[in-house]
Design an enzyme around this catalytic site. Structure first.
Site, mmCIF file in Angstrom:
data_model
loop_
_atom_site.group_PDB
_atom_site.id
_atom_site.type_symbol
_atom_site.label_atom_id
_atom_site.label_comp_id
_atom_site.label_asym_id
_atom_site.label_seq_id
_atom_site.Cartn_x
_atom_site.Cartn_y
_atom_site.Cartn_z
ATOM 1 C CG PHE A 1 -1.888 1.090 1.337
ATOM 2 C CD1 PHE A 1 -3.103 1.021 0.679
ATOM 3 C CD2 PHE A 1 -1.612 2.228 2.090
ATOM 4 C CE1 PHE A 1 -4.022 2.057 0.775
ATOM 5 C CE2 PHE A 1 -2.519 3.264 2.187
ATOM 6 C CZ PHE A 1 -3.731 3.169 1.528
ATOM 7 C CB SER B 1 -0.807 0.017 33.183
ATOM 8 O OG SER B 1 -1.136 1.246 33.753
ATOM 9 C CG LEU B 2 -1.681 -4.703 36.264
ATOM 10 C CD1 LEU B 2 -0.987 -6.049 36.371
ATOM 11 C CD2 LEU B 2 -3.079 -4.802 36.858
ATOM 12 C CE LYS C 1 3.673 -6.164 34.891
ATOM 13 N NZ LYS C 1 4.677 -5.862 33.875
ATOM 14 C CE LYS D 1 -4.605 -10.819 35.936
ATOM 15 N NZ LYS D 1 -4.694 -11.602 34.704
HETATM 16 S S1 IVH Z 1 -3.727 -8.348 33.638
HETATM 17 C C1 IVH Z 1 -6.264 -4.633 34.123
HETATM 18 N N1 IVH Z 1 -2.150 -10.427 33.739
HETATM 19 O O1 IVH Z 1 1.368 -6.313 32.595
HETATM 20 C C2 IVH Z 1 -5.494 -5.902 34.012
HETATM 21 N N2 IVH Z 1 -1.271 -8.419 32.824
HETATM 22 O O2 IVH Z 1 1.069 -3.422 33.877
HETATM 23 C C3 IVH Z 1 -4.178 -5.729 33.343
HETATM 24 N N3 IVH Z 1 1.028 -8.585 32.013
HETATM 25 O O3 IVH Z 1 -0.246 -4.338 30.214
HETATM 26 C C4 IVH Z 1 -3.620 -6.897 32.693
HETATM 27 N N4 IVH Z 1 1.314 -10.711 32.524
HETATM 28 O O4 IVH Z 1 1.102 -6.305 29.393
HETATM 29 C C5 IVH Z 1 -2.262 -9.128 33.379
HETATM 30 N N5 IVH Z 1 -0.909 -12.368 33.882
HETATM 31 C C6 IVH Z 1 -1.008 -11.076 33.521
HETATM 32 C C7 IVH Z 1 0.059 -10.368 32.910
HETATM 33 C C8 IVH Z 1 -0.119 -9.026 32.578
HETATM 34 C C9 IVH Z 1 1.867 -9.623 31.997
HETATM 35 C C10 IVH Z 1 1.348 -7.219 31.523
HETATM 36 C C11 IVH Z 1 0.375 -6.645 30.535
HETATM 37 C C12 IVH Z 1 -0.144 -5.365 31.143
HETATM 38 C C13 IVH Z 1 0.891 -5.082 32.184
HETATM 39 C C14 IVH Z 1 0.265 -4.381 33.359
#
Ligand code: IVH
Length: 676
Positions: free
Chosen positions: A37, A83-84, A119, A285
């Site tokens: 493209f 994000s967390l 993570k 979680k």
């Molecule tokens: S849960 C609102 N679970 O960590 C829930 N995230 O800072 C957010 N990540 O952007 C995601 N392993 O890229 C979740 N088992 C897991 C994860 C995970 C890696 C990363 C993901 C997210 C970041 C959060």
């Protein structure tokens, strides 16, 4: 004759281009790859440049909606990808749990159940399935809007394209992490520093055939939007993911106490080296979905999850020099230039020293041998000095008392709460008088959580500043594109793309607009609160009038610190001028609340005393979810004072004086169709 040939060829290419464009936009079905493209577009533009006689009315350079080459098509996430929050130690975990227990009003004897998941340090992606078919795949983007990287995601073997399981929801977006295993990373020849960057780069390839050659993997862990999902908790959801054909992490585990969370964290940290891909912590979680729903979200992260990071990597290096950086809010940050050293796979040559007090406390001097730590996305910092290696002629570092950029005398604020002077020294320039502050303000303005202008990164801000193309944020919307096109590294196409990205962002929400101004103490959450309260840009601009500032004190969550800062901002004439110029260039959307037709629409509430059925925090969140508003003091604007047990008498008396309705918890829950 030759001219006729050229014309025919041009029109043929133009037709193909328009067909592809239409298909992409209207049917989300690209006829050709992104690379093809772009090639086609360049060919058309080159023909136009070469042959003046061509009629350019339908040129791709004239259409606004054409697909920019470097940019993927943007799609809004149905449920934002947040994000967390981070936890680093047991104390942080205890606080996290305490907040959950308080919010949910749980008995102290009740244990919160968690799903503990490694993570993965990769790139998150959202896969949208409809009737069992993968119809779209998005990157996280800025969390609200992702990039359509469907074609690239489809090249990943771990991602099922069709799912026939009976209980697979008709519509769902499955979220997880795309990554490269460490061994695979070693075997591929890439320019990237680590597997994470390589995964990110491959996912954003324009040509999916290139992506297909990279051994990307996918592990699923959550969902965003789901239609009629009949699963009650995260552990069951993870089990189902496996049944549906996704890979899940074999180290996922249900855990019910902080003590066991700590043990599991230690175990995984030791196991880390044996795991074939990078992990940088453990995500916890709340297992129960009902509890997750009640807990909901704070500014950018859910209240029901947290990332417990692993301890950082450390190395020894030498301080070559100490430089002073000036931030957007005027803070002077000392940065150590160190002898480059490899820390956990990344070459580090800068380490922050935080502030003046920190240098004094650790007695850090140029020439010192120091321990430097680096943890994931956190900026590397100096831990301590090895005094045995200190040489007599290493002098104490003298912190500059004047701003190295504009020369103004720096200040240290007095903190009313701690009754101490701030550790941070600041340049007192408020508007754009100090060059370094101005540059940082513009960088903030275009950054991801603010205007999020694609392709307008920090380097470009600096470059354009040096070339005197920008001095204030509004200059971004009035760039001299002809001049830019003549610059090295720029061309017709890249300028077109830049213009496209900028034009796209002329439409902005009030909350993002306020945040992008970079007012000290007004982060994303506060910007949202102010936008919700003021509703329109006009009301925001009215804050120039000091009298209107008082209004802000009614917002629950905005205190004197924030109000003082906003006051200072509006007192500066340049800031006011910038606002008015921006207003001329932008379309700032009025704030509409997510559910502006809820049961408590347009009603204002205040709570006093203890509630029995819900916690204070949940009550607040319930009012907001139902379009009500919380205010922080009793005044004419208050509709209901909710009086729990042992209310503050002064508030009750004031409410009586102003004829404000006082209701109890039961009456309030009735308004929400809930019985207490
Ligand atoms: S849960 C609102 N679970 O960590 C829930 N995230 O800072 C957010 N990540 O952007 C995601 N392993 O890229 C979740 N088992 C897991 C994860 C995970 C890696 C990363 C993901 C997210 C970041 C959060």
């Amino acid at each position: 004759m030759q001219n006729e040939e050229v014309k025919k060829n041009y029109l043929k290419k133009l037709k193909k281009f328009n067909d592809c464009n239409k298909n992409y936009y209207e049917k989300s079905k690209p006829l050709i790859s992104d690379a093809e493209f772009d090639k086609l577009k360049i060919e058309i533009l080159e023909l136009e440049n070469r042959y003046n006689f061509l009629n350019k009315t339908n040129s791709p350079s004239k259409s606004v909606g054409f697909k920019p080459s470097k940019n993927f098509h943007k799609v809004k996430h149905k449920v934002p990808m947040l994000s967390l929050g981070n936890a680093f130690n047991e104390e942080d975990l205890k606080n996290f749990e305490k907040k959950i227990i308080n919010f949910l009003n749980l008995e102290n004897t009740i244990r919160v159940e968690y799903s503990a998941e490694p993570k993965i340090d990769g790139i998150s992606a959202s896969l949208i399935y409809k009737d069992g078919k993968l119809i779209k795949g998005l990157s996280r983007g800025d969390g609200t809007e992702g990039e359509d990287i469907t074609q690239n995601l489809k090249t990943i073997n771990d991602i099922p394209q069709e799912i026939n399981s009976k209980n697979f929801p008709n519509e769902i977006d499955i979220r997880g992490e795309v990554f490269i295993e460490n061994n695979d990373f070693k075997n591929i020849n890439t320019k990237f520093a680590n597997p994470r960057n390589a995964a990110s780069g491959s996912l954003r390839q324009k040509d999916s055939a290139v992506t297909a050659k990279i051994p990307l993997k996918f592990i699923a862990y959550t969902y965003g939007y789901a239609k009629e999902i009949k699963i009650n908790n995260q552990m069951d959801f993870l089990k189902n993911l496996k049944l549906w054909g996704f890979k899940t992490n074999p180290f996922n585990k249900k855990i019910t106490s902080i003590k066991d969370l700590m043990l599991n964290h230690r175990y995984l940290e030791e196991k880390r080296k044996e795991i074939p891909f990078d992990i940088d912590g453990v995500v916890y979680k709340v297992n129960n979905f009902d509890q997750q729903k009640r807990l909901g979200f704070a500014a950018n992260a859910p209240r029901w999850a947290i990332a417990h990071k692993f301890s950082a990597d450390r190395s020894i290096s030498e301080i070559k020099n100490i430089e002073i950086q000036i931030g957007r809010t005027g803070a002077l940050t000392p940065v150590a230039k160190i002898k480059p050293v490899n820390i956990g796979g990344v070459i580090v040559s800068n380490a922050t020293l935080h502030n003046e007090d920190e240098i004094i406390r650790k007695d850090i001097r140029i020439g010192d041998t120091v321990i430097v730590e680096r943890a994931g996305d956190v900026i590397p910092h100096v831990i301590s000095v090895d005094l045995r290696k200190r040489n007599k002629n290493f002098n104490k570092f003298v912190f500059p008392l004047n701003c190295p950029s504009c020369g103004k005398k720096t200040i240290k604020d007095y903190n009313e709460i701690t009754k101490k002077k701030d550790a941070v020294r600041r340049c007192p320039s408020e508007g754009y008088e100090c060059e370094k502050i101005a540059i940082e303000k513009i960088k903030h303005f275009v950054s991801k959580d603010a205007f999020n202008i694609d392709g307008f990164g920090k380097k470009i801000v600096e470059n354009f500043w040096d070339l005197k193309l920008i001095r204030f944020p509004q200059d971004i919307f009035n760039l001299n594109y002809e001049k830019i096109e003549r610059l090295e590294g720029w061309g017709k196409l890249s300028v077109k793309n830049l213009k496209f990205s900028i034009d796209q962002k002329k439409h902005i929400s009030l909350a993002k607009f306020i945040y992008s101004l970079g007012i000290r103490h007004i982060g994303q959450e506060n910007a949202k609160l102010i936008a919700k309260h003021l509703k329109t840009a006009v009301n925001f601009f009215k804050l120039t009038n000091q009298k209107n500032l008082e209004n802000l004190s009614y917002i629950d969550g905005i205190g004197t610190t924030q109000i003082q800062s906003i006051k200072k901002f509006f007192l500066n004439k340049t800031n006011v001028k910038v606002l008015s110029r921006l207003d001329e260039n932008l379309l700032i959307e009025n704030m509409t609340t997510i559910n502006n037709n809820g049961l408590l629409k347009d009603k204002t509430f205040m709570i006093t005393g203890k509630l029995n059925n819900v916690s204070r925090a949940e009550a607040k969140s319930l009012i907001e979810k139902n379009s009500g508003k919380i205010i922080s003091n009793v005044n004419k604007k208050l509709d209901y004072l909710i009086a729990g047990e042992k209310p503050t008498l002064k508030k009750i008396n004031n409410a009586n004086l102003l004829n404000i309705k006082i209701i109890n918890e039961k009456e309030w829950l009735k308004m929400l169709n809930k019985t207490g």
